[in-house]
Design a protein around this motif. Structure first.
Motif, short mmCIF file in Angstrom:
data_model
loop_
_atom_site.label_atom_id
_atom_site.label_comp_id
_atom_site.label_asym_id
_atom_site.label_seq_id
_atom_site.Cartn_x
_atom_site.Cartn_y
_atom_site.Cartn_z
N ALA A 28 0.84 -1.20 0.00
CA ALA A 28 0.00 0.00 0.00
C ALA A 28 0.87 1.25 0.00
N LEU A 29 0.62 2.15 -0.96
CA LEU A 29 1.22 3.48 -0.96
C LEU A 29 0.14 4.46 -0.52
N VAL A 30 0.44 5.26 0.47
CA VAL A 30 -0.60 6.11 1.06
C VAL A 30 -0.15 7.57 1.05
N GLU A 31 -0.87 8.39 0.29
CA GLU A 31 -0.69 9.84 0.37
C GLU A 31 -1.67 10.42 1.39
N TRP A 32 -1.26 11.47 2.06
CA TRP A 32 -2.02 12.06 3.16
C TRP A 32 -2.33 11.02 4.25
N PRO A 33 -1.28 10.32 4.72
CA PRO A 33 -1.49 9.24 5.69
C PRO A 33 -1.97 9.72 7.05
N GLU A 34 -1.77 11.01 7.37
CA GLU A 34 -2.22 11.51 8.67
C GLU A 34 -3.73 11.36 8.84
N ARG A 35 -4.47 11.26 7.74
CA ARG A 35 -5.92 11.12 7.82
C ARG A 35 -6.33 9.68 8.16
N ALA A 36 -5.35 8.78 8.22
CA ALA A 36 -5.65 7.39 8.59
C ALA A 36 -5.61 7.17 10.10
N GLY A 37 -5.31 8.22 10.84
CA GLY A 37 -5.24 8.08 12.29
C GLY A 37 -4.15 7.10 12.68
N ASP A 38 -4.51 6.12 13.53
CA ASP A 38 -3.53 5.13 13.97
C ASP A 38 -3.68 3.81 13.22
N ARG A 39 -4.33 3.85 12.04
CA ARG A 39 -4.60 2.62 11.30
C ARG A 39 -3.37 2.09 10.54
N LEU A 40 -2.36 2.91 10.39
CA LEU A 40 -1.16 2.47 9.66
C LEU A 40 -0.18 1.87 10.66
N GLN A 41 -0.14 0.56 10.70
CA GLN A 41 0.71 -0.15 11.66
C GLN A 41 1.53 -1.20 10.91
N GLY A 42 2.30 -1.97 11.67
CA GLY A 42 3.02 -3.09 11.08
C GLY A 42 4.25 -2.66 10.33
N SER A 43 4.43 -3.22 9.15
CA SER A 43 5.62 -2.97 8.33
C SER A 43 5.45 -1.64 7.61
N LEU A 44 5.84 -0.56 8.31
CA LEU A 44 5.52 0.79 7.85
C LEU A 44 6.77 1.63 7.68
N ALA A 45 6.83 2.35 6.57
CA ALA A 45 7.88 3.34 6.35
C ALA A 45 7.22 4.70 6.13
N ARG A 46 7.66 5.69 6.88
CA ARG A 46 7.17 7.06 6.71
C ARG A 46 8.18 7.81 5.84
N ILE A 47 7.70 8.35 4.74
CA ILE A 47 8.56 9.01 3.76
C ILE A 47 8.14 10.48 3.67
N GLU A 48 9.04 11.36 4.05
CA GLU A 48 8.74 12.79 4.04
C GLU A 48 9.54 13.49 2.95
N LEU A 49 8.86 14.26 2.13
CA LEU A 49 9.49 15.02 1.05
C LEU A 49 9.36 16.51 1.33
N VAL A 50 10.49 17.22 1.33
CA VAL A 50 10.46 18.67 1.56
C VAL A 50 11.37 19.35 0.55
N GLU A 51 11.00 20.56 0.15
CA GLU A 51 11.85 21.32 -0.77
C GLU A 51 13.15 21.68 -0.09
N ASN A 52 14.25 21.60 -0.86
CA ASN A 52 15.56 21.85 -0.25
C ASN A 52 16.56 22.20 -1.34
N ASP A 53 17.11 23.39 -1.31
CA ASP A 53 18.23 23.77 -2.17
C ASP A 53 17.96 23.53 -3.66
N GLY A 54 16.78 23.88 -4.12
CA GLY A 54 16.47 23.70 -5.53
C GLY A 54 16.01 22.31 -5.88
N GLY A 55 16.05 21.42 -4.93
CA GLY A 55 15.58 20.06 -5.16
C GLY A 55 14.67 19.65 -4.01
N ARG A 56 14.74 18.37 -3.66
CA ARG A 56 13.94 17.88 -2.54
C ARG A 56 14.80 17.00 -1.65
N LEU A 57 14.54 17.07 -0.38
CA LEU A 57 15.16 16.18 0.59
C LEU A 57 14.12 15.15 0.98
#
Length: 503
Positions: A107-136
């Motif tokens: 499962a790929l989940v955009e806007w995961p904060e709206r899932a509350g605590d339902r995202l458990q188990g084998s989970l990776a949180r991936i955060e993308l932010v603008e940085n120096d002309g690109g993204r971190l």
């Protein structure tokens, strides 16, 4: 276990696409990737590249699921892409089939904060932010998923350091072990194979304080592959050239030997191909092999012997896994003692057999037919890291009684005859002793495979291997027909170990 945090700088969209490939190659069924970031941060771009990598289709249409909330894709691992922006309650995940999606794949989940605590188990949180002309990108994942993503990133670093920066990675194949393989490509170069071979996890002790892998002499690191590859190449066997290696982490960048099928278009044996492979074995068995082989300057591999303990621990798999399934009960101590005594008397006859380098899985999945080559070079050989010094007949039995394809008795006989003819042409060769050793090793190997294929189903959740059992039983009956195996044949028949329809 605390979550590991990994960071990558993405200067452009190409780097984001490579990140998608890196993540796709780390994922397994049940994994959840929660994509965090503001609008326009690149979440959908990353999801699109990951889905295309899983589907092995760079042009796959991957629309944003903003209005449909979920899009499903039939890929190597099925993947569901969720966009929860319009979700009013976490409970609506049930209506979207979130749990079913994880049972099927990823499962790929955009806007995961709206899932509350339902995202458990084998989970990776991936955060993308603008940085120096690109993204971190910052990835937080724990347990096995964090380790897998970290290893995939290490492979990317290995490729970068090996002159393949920016290369595209694609899943190639895996096997029954923890090894996996990728095809890597970059403009201006021929494709290459990336071997990902983590150090073997030995497992618990099973006998005399030793784990199974140690008794059976399973290669514990990629050093074995590198050393044996070098020795085989020096002897004139066509094996992959190794262009770059990381022995510590178990990464190799190797030659791609081609995609020529050793079988015909209907995946059936070709007499001429099996005879050619038999003649290659004859050449190899007429070659002296050192027990100590060099992998790199100052790094050596000691090729273990295919000794009595290894032969017996392998054949014990028949009682450990196959017998309980066909008998409906585990093997008791009396049966085990009788089984060991019979097999020890059989293996006594093997003590005088000719020995050589034994690759152990010399059969169609590991042989690439190269029609445009000449002589032994027509045969590209892969998967030999578990090679031992043992009965030369073993690899002939592995070939002529191919575990993955039905070899009719007449093709088996022609394969063996081609081997014997080539050995006799090379000088003194005891064909009678070879015939006995061939039958013994064929019986040992096929007994072991019956156990392994049931284990792959029962323990590892891989039921596809069960379809091969009727073939393996038929091979075993062929081997047991040899007069030297009369006692073993009677034992197997008495305990219903070779009857058809058992599983």
């Amino acid at each position: 276990m605390p979550a590991s945090v990994l960071e990558r700088f993405l200067p452009d969209e190409a780097a984001t696409n490579r990140l998608g490939e890196d993540l796709a190659l780390a994922l397994r069924q049940g994994d959840v990737l929660a994509l965090h970031g503001d609008l326009g941060a690149g979440k959908t771009t990353l999801a699109r590249s990951l889905i295309r990598a899983l589907a092995a289709d760079a042009d796959l249409e991957v629309p944003s699921p903003t209005f449909t909330l979920v899009q499903a894709y039939d890929a190597r691992i099925p993947v569901h892409h969720f966009d929860l922006y319009r979700l009013s309650s976490a409970d609506e995940l049930d209506e979207l089939g979130f749990e079913d999606a994880l049972e099927q794949g990823i499962a790929l989940v955009e806007w995961p904060e709206r899932a509350g605590d339902r995202l458990q188990g084998s989970l990776a949180r991936i955060e993308l932010v603008e940085n120096d002309g690109g993204r971190l990108v910052r990835i937080s994942a724990s347990g096995g998923l964090g380790e897998r993503i970290g290893r995939s990133f290490a492979i990317r670093d290995f490729l970068d350091a090996s002159g393949w920066a920016g290369a595209s990675r694609a899943y190639f194949t895996g096997d029954a072990s923890a090894r996996s393989y990728e095809i890597v490509t970059q403009e201006g170069d021929t494709p290459r194979v990336l071997m990902n071979a983590p150090r073997l996890v030995l497992g618990p002790p099973v006998r005399d304080g030793k784990p199974y892998a140690e008794i059976a002499h399973i290669a514990q690191s990629v050093v074995a592959f590198v050393a044996i590859d070098k020795a085989l190449r020096n002897a004139g066997v066509s094996v992959p050239e190794i262009y770059a290696k990381d022995l510590e982490n178990g990464f190799l960048l190797t030659e791609y030997l081609g995609e020529g099928n050793f079988l015909n278009r209907q995946n059936r044996p070709v007499v001429a191909h099996y005879a050619a492979a038999a003649r290659l074995l004859a050449m190899m068995h007429g070659t002296p092999w050192p027990q100590r082989m060099e992998a790199a300057t100052g790094t050596f591999h000691e090729v273990p012997p295919f000794d009595r303990d290894a032969l017996l621990i392998e054949v014990d798999l028949l009682l450990d896994w196959y017998y309980p399934t066909v008998a409906g009960k585990p093997a008791d101590s009396a049966l085990r003692v009788d089984f060991r005594e019979v097999w020890n008397r059989v293996l006594d006859r093997l003590d005088q057999a000719e020995t050589s380098l034994v690759l152990r899985d010399f059969h169609s999945p590991n042989i690439i037919w190269r029609e445009d080559r000449q002589g032994h070079d027509k045969l590209g050989i892969i998967d030999f890291q578990d090679a031992l010094i043992g009965p030369a007949a073993y690899d002939v039995a592995s070939l002529a009684m191919d575990a993955r394809v039905t070899v009719p008795p007449e093709i088996e006989a022609e394969t063996v005859a081609a081997y014997v003819e080539a050995r006799l042409a090379g000088g003194h060769f005891d064909a009678e002793m070879f015939g006995e050793a061939y039958a013994i090793t064929a019986a040992q190997r096929n007994s072991k495979i019956l156990g392994i294929f049931v284990r792959l189903d029962r323990r590892d959740g891989k039921p596809a291997y069960l379809k091969h059992l009727p073939r393996i039983r038929a091979y075993l009956r062929r081997a047991l027909a040899h007069p030297a195996l009369a006692e073993l044949r009677d034992f197997y028949q008495r305990h219903d170990l070779v009857q058809d329809g058992a599983i």
